[in-house]
Each structure stands twice: as structure tokens, then as C-alpha cells.
Design an enzyme around this catalytic site. Structure first.
Site, PDB file in Angstrom:
ATOM      1  N   ASN A   6       0.853  -1.189   0.000  1.00 49.28           N
ATOM      2  CA  ASN A   6       0.000   0.000   0.000  1.00 49.28           C
ATOM      3  C   ASN A   6       0.895   1.248   0.000  1.00 49.28           C
ATOM      4  O   ASN A   6       1.589   1.524   0.977  1.00 49.28           O
ATOM      5  CB  ASN A   6      -0.888  -0.059   1.243  1.00 49.28           C
ATOM      6  CG  ASN A   6      -1.927   1.026   1.218  1.00 49.28           C
ATOM      7  OD1 ASN A   6      -1.615   2.149   0.831  1.00 49.28           O
ATOM      8  ND2 ASN A   6      -3.137   0.711   1.601  1.00 49.28           N
ATOM      9  N   HIS A   9       1.106   5.935   1.745  1.00 49.59           N
ATOM     10  CA  HIS A   9       1.897   6.700   2.716  1.00 49.59           C
ATOM     11  C   HIS A   9       2.998   7.530   2.064  1.00 49.59           C
ATOM     12  O   HIS A   9       3.491   8.480   2.652  1.00 49.59           O
ATOM     13  CB  HIS A   9       2.470   5.763   3.781  1.00 49.59           C
ATOM     14  CG  HIS A   9       1.384   5.017   4.500  1.00 49.59           C
ATOM     15  ND1 HIS A   9       0.615   5.587   5.481  1.00 49.59           N
ATOM     16  CD2 HIS A   9       0.893   3.772   4.314  1.00 49.59           C
ATOM     17  CE1 HIS A   9      -0.295   4.719   5.889  1.00 49.59           C
ATOM     18  NE2 HIS A   9      -0.134   3.605   5.200  1.00 49.59           N
ATOM     19  N   HIS A  42      -5.439   3.806  -1.991  1.00 51.21           N
ATOM     20  CA  HIS A  42      -6.762   4.145  -1.454  1.00 51.21           C
ATOM     21  C   HIS A  42      -7.114   5.547  -1.935  1.00 51.21           C
ATOM     22  O   HIS A  42      -6.439   6.507  -1.582  1.00 51.21           O
ATOM     23  CB  HIS A  42      -6.688   4.086   0.084  1.00 51.21           C
ATOM     24  CG  HIS A  42      -8.003   4.282   0.770  1.00 51.21           C
ATOM     25  ND1 HIS A  42      -8.160   4.062   2.122  1.00 51.21           N
ATOM     26  CD2 HIS A  42      -9.213   4.692   0.317  1.00 51.21           C
ATOM     27  CE1 HIS A  42      -9.427   4.312   2.459  1.00 51.21           C
ATOM     28  NE2 HIS A  42     -10.070   4.702   1.391  1.00 51.21           N
ATOM     29  N   ARG A  44      -9.281   8.206  -1.289  1.00 53.46           N
ATOM     30  CA  ARG A  44     -10.236   8.637  -0.256  1.00 53.46           C
ATOM     31  C   ARG A  44     -11.101   9.792  -0.747  1.00 53.46           C
ATOM     32  O   ARG A  44     -10.663  10.596  -1.563  1.00 53.46           O
ATOM     33  CB  ARG A  44      -9.473   9.100   1.003  1.00 53.46           C
ATOM     34  CG  ARG A  44      -8.775   7.976   1.759  1.00 53.46           C
ATOM     35  CD  ARG A  44      -8.185   8.538   3.051  1.00 53.46           C
ATOM     36  NE  ARG A  44      -9.225   9.048   3.910  1.00 53.46           N
ATOM     37  CZ  ARG A  44      -9.750   8.384   4.947  1.00 53.46           C
ATOM     38  NH1 ARG A  44      -9.280   7.198   5.281  1.00 53.46           N
ATOM     39  NH2 ARG A  44     -10.711   8.932   5.673  1.00 53.46           N
ATOM     40  N   ARG A  48      -6.895  12.890   1.029  1.00 51.75           N
ATOM     41  CA  ARG A  48      -5.823  13.339   1.926  1.00 51.75           C
ATOM     42  C   ARG A  48      -4.440  12.833   1.499  1.00 51.75           C
ATOM     43  O   ARG A  48      -3.437  13.353   1.924  1.00 51.75           O
ATOM     44  CB  ARG A  48      -6.114  12.953   3.367  1.00 51.75           C
ATOM     45  CG  ARG A  48      -5.969  11.485   3.667  1.00 51.75           C
ATOM     46  CD  ARG A  48      -6.010  11.227   5.156  1.00 51.75           C
ATOM     47  NE  ARG A  48      -7.311  11.524   5.721  1.00 51.75           N
ATOM     48  CZ  ARG A  48      -7.800  10.867   6.781  1.00 51.75           C
ATOM     49  NH1 ARG A  48      -7.091   9.931   7.366  1.00 51.75           N
ATOM     50  NH2 ARG A  48      -8.990  11.149   7.247  1.00 51.75           N
ATOM     51  N   GLU A  69      -8.527   0.734  -3.168  1.00 56.45           N
ATOM     52  CA  GLU A  69      -9.486   0.746  -2.055  1.00 56.45           C
ATOM     53  C   GLU A  69     -10.316   2.009  -2.138  1.00 56.45           C
ATOM     54  O   GLU A  69      -9.776   3.090  -2.411  1.00 56.45           O
ATOM     55  CB  GLU A  69      -8.738   0.769  -0.721  1.00 56.45           C
ATOM     56  CG  GLU A  69      -7.823  -0.393  -0.503  1.00 56.45           C
ATOM     57  CD  GLU A  69      -6.913  -0.152   0.696  1.00 56.45           C
ATOM     58  OE1 GLU A  69      -6.955   0.938   1.297  1.00 56.45           O
ATOM     59  OE2 GLU A  69      -6.138  -1.050   1.016  1.00 56.45           O
ATOM     60  N   THR A 100      -8.311   3.511   8.246  1.00 62.18           N
ATOM     61  CA  THR A 100      -9.537   2.706   8.200  1.00 62.18           C
ATOM     62  C   THR A 100      -9.676   1.920   9.503  1.00 62.18           C
ATOM     63  O   THR A 100      -8.912   0.996   9.760  1.00 62.18           O
ATOM     64  CB  THR A 100      -9.484   1.741   6.996  1.00 62.18           C
ATOM     65  OG1 THR A 100      -8.949   2.441   5.888  1.00 62.18           O
ATOM     66  CG2 THR A 100     -10.865   1.220   6.662  1.00 62.18           C
ATOM     67  N   GLU A 150     -11.307  -9.270   2.315  1.00 63.94           N
ATOM     68  CA  GLU A 150     -10.058  -8.959   3.028  1.00 63.94           C
ATOM     69  C   GLU A 150     -10.416  -8.789   4.500  1.00 63.94           C
ATOM     70  O   GLU A 150     -11.266  -7.965   4.850  1.00 63.94           O
ATOM     71  CB  GLU A 150      -9.424  -7.680   2.476  1.00 63.94           C
ATOM     72  CG  GLU A 150      -8.151  -7.311   3.236  1.00 63.94           C
ATOM     73  CD  GLU A 150      -7.333  -6.204   2.572  1.00 63.94           C
ATOM     74  OE1 GLU A 150      -7.508  -5.961   1.357  1.00 63.94           O
ATOM     75  OE2 GLU A 150      -6.525  -5.585   3.282  1.00 63.94           O
ATOM     76  N   HIS A 213      -4.089  -4.576   7.603  1.00 66.99           N
ATOM     77  CA  HIS A 213      -4.237  -3.463   8.544  1.00 66.99           C
ATOM     78  C   HIS A 213      -3.410  -3.725   9.804  1.00 66.99           C
ATOM     79  O   HIS A 213      -3.647  -4.692  10.511  1.00 66.99           O
ATOM     80  CB  HIS A 213      -5.687  -3.193   8.958  1.00 66.99           C
ATOM     81  CG  HIS A 213      -5.811  -1.837   9.587  1.00 66.99           C
ATOM     82  ND1 HIS A 213      -6.046  -0.698   8.849  1.00 66.99           N
ATOM     83  CD2 HIS A 213      -5.635  -1.421  10.867  1.00 66.99           C
ATOM     84  CE1 HIS A 213      -6.055   0.341   9.662  1.00 66.99           C
ATOM     85  NE2 HIS A 213      -5.793  -0.069  10.882  1.00 66.99           N
TER      86      HIS A 213
HETATM   87  N1  PXP Z   1      -5.918  -3.118   3.627  1.00 66.74           N
HETATM   88  C1  PXP Z   1      -6.892  -2.171   3.658  1.00 66.74           C
HETATM   89  C2  PXP Z   1      -8.228  -2.500   3.073  1.00 66.74           C
HETATM   90  C3  PXP Z   1      -6.657  -0.896   4.219  1.00 66.74           C
HETATM   91  O1  PXP Z   1      -7.629   0.028   4.239  1.00 66.74           O
HETATM   92  C4  PXP Z   1      -5.363  -0.620   4.728  1.00 66.74           C
HETATM   93  C5  PXP Z   1      -5.078   0.731   5.315  1.00 66.74           C
HETATM   94  O2  PXP Z   1      -5.150   1.712   4.353  1.00 66.74           O
HETATM   95  C6  PXP Z   1      -4.368  -1.620   4.625  1.00 66.74           C
HETATM   96  C7  PXP Z   1      -4.693  -2.859   4.104  1.00 66.74           C
HETATM   97  C8  PXP Z   1      -2.964  -1.393   5.076  1.00 66.74           C
HETATM   98  O3  PXP Z   1      -2.910  -1.080   6.438  1.00 66.74           O
HETATM   99  P1  PXP Z   1      -1.530  -0.632   7.077  1.00 66.74           P
HETATM  100  O4  PXP Z   1      -1.171   0.681   6.479  1.00 66.74           O
HETATM  101  O5  PXP Z   1      -1.850  -0.553   8.535  1.00 66.74           O
HETATM  102  O6  PXP Z   1      -0.516  -1.687   6.749  1.00 66.74           O
END
Ligand code: PXP
Length: 259
Positions: A6, A9, A42, A44, A48, A69, A100, A150, A213
Site C-alpha cells: 500500500n 503513505h 486508497h 479517499r 488526503r 481501495e 480505516t 479482506e 491493517h
Molecule cells: N488493507 C486495507 C483495506 C486498508 O484500508 C489498509 C489501510 O489503508 C491496509 C490494508 C494497510 O494497512 P496498514 O497501512 O496498517 O498496513
């Protein structure tokens, strides 16, 4: 075990200054070279981090599948249908949240969800539902006719952090911290058992299972040991480590732990 990285960040850092760098697009070739199997972003409603132009460029240029996402908001779903990512993961979204915070409530959102799923299917986009690990959620997901679920692993990650001291990443009260270690251990084991047995039930129902997550270099292995989970989506911990090691090494280290 497949890894989706992901890369939101990276955009979080860029948006802190509202300038051009770092550009999440630059991560695509590194993620692939490091051996991950998927790019996750993602889009959003509050934009952001990932912006529409990021999503366009990432989906156009990525040689790995892109898992996008998003919330059920009609405006976002319209954009997503135009973007045509490989997969859409439907997640809950609240403007005030830091990240999330739980899975999608697929029961109270059933009507909206049905419409969104129909639309995404018309556009031949694979669908995943981000859900809390309960049997009701698994069975209901199957009824919606989606390909993937998921599991939200936030509860597991929080329990792990409370038990093994990774406290900086948790948002729990002093009272919670005072729970006996034994009790926490039992809760952690129970959550792992739940994830294991529900993944199995989901697979038997024909669903593919991902999880994500709060997964990090300390807590990921017990989740990776669940054979019926096919894929992990991990963001924060990989990008955090990459500040010190570089992105490629951070992904290689994670791949090593989950293979
Ligand atoms: N999977 C989903 C569906 C999410 O919304 C997120 C957070 O954006 C993640 C995975 C990844 O989470 P993390 O950043 O805590 O590894």
C-alpha cells in the site's frame, strides 16, 4: 503468500508539503523489483493522500495489478469505473479517522453495496470486501457474489502490540493496558483461531481471502502461517521502514517474513 504494498503513505509525505515529491508513481518499479505482487492504493473522498491524477498514472503505468481501495460513495465509484483498476476493495470511510478503523458494515450498507457491486461487475472489475472477521460477514460476502474478502487485522495487531510492547502504534486506554498478559495472550490466540477458521470457511464458499491493517515486521508471521489467506496488503510498516532502509529492502524484508 502474495504481498500487496500500500503506497498511500508516500503520498501522505508529499501532501504534508503539497509539492511534487515523493511521487508514489516512482514506487512502481521498486515494488515490482522487490518481488511484491500487487500495488494497493486508497482513493479517499477527502483526497488526503492519493489524488485522482496519482490513481490515473499508477493504474496506467503499473505492470503489477492495482488494487484500489475506496468507499461506497457514488462520486468515487464513478471515478473508479472509469479508472478500471484490476480490483476494487470496498472499505468504510470516515472523514475524522486517521486510518480505516474497522471493516465495512455489509449488513446496514446492503442496499448501497448491491448497487455498487452491480456497477463494478458491469465494468469487469474484480471486487473485494474489507470486513471484520465474523462468520456472518463471510457468509454475507458470498451472497453478494464478490471474488475476494479482506479481513481487517486491526484487532489482532492491537492485541499483539499490547502484549509485546509495540505501544507507540496503539490507541488503547490505560485500563486496556492493565489487562493481564495471560488474558491478552488468550485473546490474541483466539483472534488468530478466528482468522484461521474463517479463512477456511471463506475458501470453502469459493471466496479468495486477503488480510491487512496494522501488520508489521513483528506481528506478520502468525498471519502469514494461515495457509488459506492468499494475500496480505501492508502499507504503514513497510513505508516506515523504507525511510531507513530504502523501499526495496523494506519490501524484500517483508517478503522474506511471509513467504
Ligand atoms: N488493507 C486495507 C483495506 C486498508 O484500508 C489498509 C489501510 O489503508 C491496509 C490494508 C494497510 O494497512 P496498514 O497501512 O496498517 O498496513
Amino acid at each position: 503468500m502474495k504481498l500487496g504494498v500500500n503506497i498511500d503513505h508516500i503520498a501522505v509525505l508529499r501532501e504534508a508539503r503539497k509539492i511534487a515529491d515523493p511521487n508514489p508513481l516512482d514506487a512502481l518499479s521498486i515494488v515490482k523489483r522487490a518481488g511484491a505482487e500487487q500495488i494497493t492504493i486508497h482513493l479517499r473522498e477527502d483526497r488526503r493522500h492519493i489524488q485522482d491524477i496519482d490513481a490515473v498514472n499508477i493504474i496506467y503505468h503499473a505492470s503489477l495489478p492495482v488494487n484500489l481501495e475506496c468507499a461506497l460513495a457514488p462520486e468515487i465509484i464513478d471515478i473508479v469505473c472509469e479508472l478500471q483498476p484490476h480490483r476494487v476493495t470496498l472499505v468504510p470511510e470516515k472523514r475524522e479517522e486517521v486510518t480505516t478503523e474497522g471493516g465495512l458494515d455489509i449488513f446496514s450498507n446492503a442496499e448501497a453495496l448491491t448497487k455498487v457491486i452491480r456497477k463494478l461487475k458491469q465494468h469487469e472489475i474484480e471486487i473485494s470486501l474489507f470486513i471484520d472477521p465474523t462468520l456472518d460477514n463471510v457468509e454475507m460476502s458470498e451472497k453478494f457474489g464478490v471474488e475476494w474478502i479482506e479481513f481487517h487485522t486491526g484487532k489482532y495487531a492491537n492485541l499483539y502490540a499490547m502484549l509485546y510492547g509495540n505501544l507507540a502504534n496503539t490507541h488503547h486506554s490505560i485500563k486496556e493496558l492493565e489487562r493481564s498478559r495471560m488474558e491478552l495472550k488468550e485473546m490474541l490466540e483466539e483472534e488468530l483461531l478466528t482468522l484461521r477458521s474463517l479463512s477456511c470457511s471463506a475458501m470453502e464458499l469459493g471466496l479468495k481471502v486477503a488480510a491487512g491493517h496494522g501488520l508489521n515486521y513483528q506481528n506478520v508471521q502468525a498471519i502469514a502461517d494461515i495457509e488459506t489467506i492468499e494475500e496480505l496488503n501492508i502499507g504503514q510498516s513497510i513505508i516506515a521502514r523504507s525511510v531507513f532502509t530504502g523501499l526495496e529492502t523494506a519490501i524484500i524484508d517483508m517478503k522474506e517474513l511471509i513467504k
